[in-house]
Design an enzyme around this catalytic site. Structure first.
Site, PDB file in Angstrom:
ATOM      1  N   CYS A  64      12.074   9.855   6.476  1.00 27.14           N
ATOM      2  CA  CYS A  64      12.989   9.324   5.478  1.00 27.14           C
ATOM      3  C   CYS A  64      13.102  10.342   4.350  1.00 27.14           C
ATOM      4  O   CYS A  64      13.789  10.101   3.556  1.00 27.14           O
ATOM      5  CB  CYS A  64      12.352   7.925   5.078  1.00 27.14           C
ATOM      6  SG  CYS A  64      10.918   8.088   4.029  1.00 27.14           S
ATOM      7  N   CYS A 100       4.095   6.048   6.428  1.00 31.11           N
ATOM      8  CA  CYS A 100       4.923   5.989   5.273  1.00 31.11           C
ATOM      9  C   CYS A 100       4.938   4.784   4.882  1.00 31.11           C
ATOM     10  O   CYS A 100       5.515   3.744   5.509  1.00 31.11           O
ATOM     11  CB  CYS A 100       6.120   6.888   5.693  1.00 31.11           C
ATOM     12  SG  CYS A 100       7.197   7.065   4.276  1.00 31.11           S
ATOM     13  N   CYS A 120       9.153   4.006   5.313  1.00 32.25           N
ATOM     14  CA  CYS A 120       9.868   4.037   6.744  1.00 32.25           C
ATOM     15  C   CYS A 120       8.865   3.560   7.687  1.00 32.25           C
ATOM     16  O   CYS A 120       9.396   3.634   8.764  1.00 32.25           O
ATOM     17  CB  CYS A 120      10.476   5.142   6.838  1.00 32.25           C
ATOM     18  SG  CYS A 120       9.655   6.614   7.283  1.00 32.25           S
ATOM     19  N   CYS A 175      -2.569  16.116  -0.762  1.00 37.83           N
ATOM     20  CA  CYS A 175      -2.871  15.309  -2.079  1.00 37.83           C
ATOM     21  C   CYS A 175      -1.891  14.448  -2.166  1.00 37.83           C
ATOM     22  O   CYS A 175      -0.797  14.357  -2.510  1.00 37.83           O
ATOM     23  CB  CYS A 175      -3.097  15.955  -3.250  1.00 37.83           C
ATOM     24  SG  CYS A 175      -3.705  15.052  -4.701  1.00 37.83           S
ATOM     25  N   CYS A 191       8.111  12.838   3.453  1.00 39.37           N
ATOM     26  CA  CYS A 191       7.843  12.165   4.779  1.00 39.37           C
ATOM     27  C   CYS A 191       9.153  12.847   5.736  1.00 39.37           C
ATOM     28  O   CYS A 191      10.154  12.861   5.386  1.00 39.37           O
ATOM     29  CB  CYS A 191       8.449  10.743   4.900  1.00 39.37           C
ATOM     30  SG  CYS A 191       8.461   9.836   6.353  1.00 39.37           S
TER      31      CYS A 191
END
Length: 184
Positions: free
Chosen positions: A151, A99, A102, A171, A148
């Site tokens: 986060c 991510c 984070c 996607c 995510c």
């Protein structure tokens, strides 16, 4: 006689106690802690970690302070980058995707496939907690948004038109991802 025995005992036992005391280690051994370092350095972002999986509860105002404007627009405001413009849509390098907000582990390149949709696509997430899902009826469409798991940042959407073994197509927005090649 008692005093002779007492002196003899002290002369004999005292050195034993001293020797025993010298053999003891007075230093306390601390438990060894293995600290894994981030594979990506983002010194301006105190929430970024490639190893910490603790769920974050950070306000959008705080994210706005630590994320670049374009990353903030996608990850906190659910913006979408234009197709065929992101840095990972057409790459096949081996490595790991995290991510961008984070540092949470999201995907391995072994789950990436060419979908020709213009965004990086994966058929499975790295683990069950790395990504969470939310119904998205924006723009008059019925979709499932991917967020995510650490986060809550917007990553993209998931569709049921992917390859085996899952039949899923995650996607993703390239800007929502950080990549670390296997050789690093």
């Amino acid at each position: 006689m008692k005093s002779k025995n007492l002196i003899f005992s002290l002369c004999f036992l005292l050195p034993l106690f001293i020797l025993q005391a010298c053999g003891q280690n007075t230093k306390k051994q601390s438990a060894k802690t293995v600290i894994m370092e981030n594979k990506i350095s983002k010194p301006g972002n105190p929430y970024y970690s490639n190893t910490d999986t603790t769920k974050l509860n950070v306000s959008n105002a705080e994210w706005k302070k630590v994320l670049p404007e374009d990353v903030y627009a996608v990850m906190r405001e659910a913006d979408t980058e234009r197709p065929f413009t992101g840095k990972y849509w057409n790459t096949d390098e081996k490595g790991t995707y995290y991510c961008a907000s984070c540092g949470n582990l999201l995907f391995r390149s072994t789950a990436k496939f060419s979908s020709s949709c213009g965004w990086p696509s994966f058929f499975e997430q790295e683990n069950k907690k790395s990504i969470v899902f939310k119904e998205d009826n924006s723009l008059g469409m019925e979709r499932i948004e991917t967020l995510c798991g650490r986060c809550g940042g917007h990553l993209g959407h998931i569709f049921d038109d992917g390859p085996p073994p899952t039949g899923k197509r995650y996607c993703m927005n390239s800007i929502a991802l950080d990549f670390v090649p296997d050789n690093k």
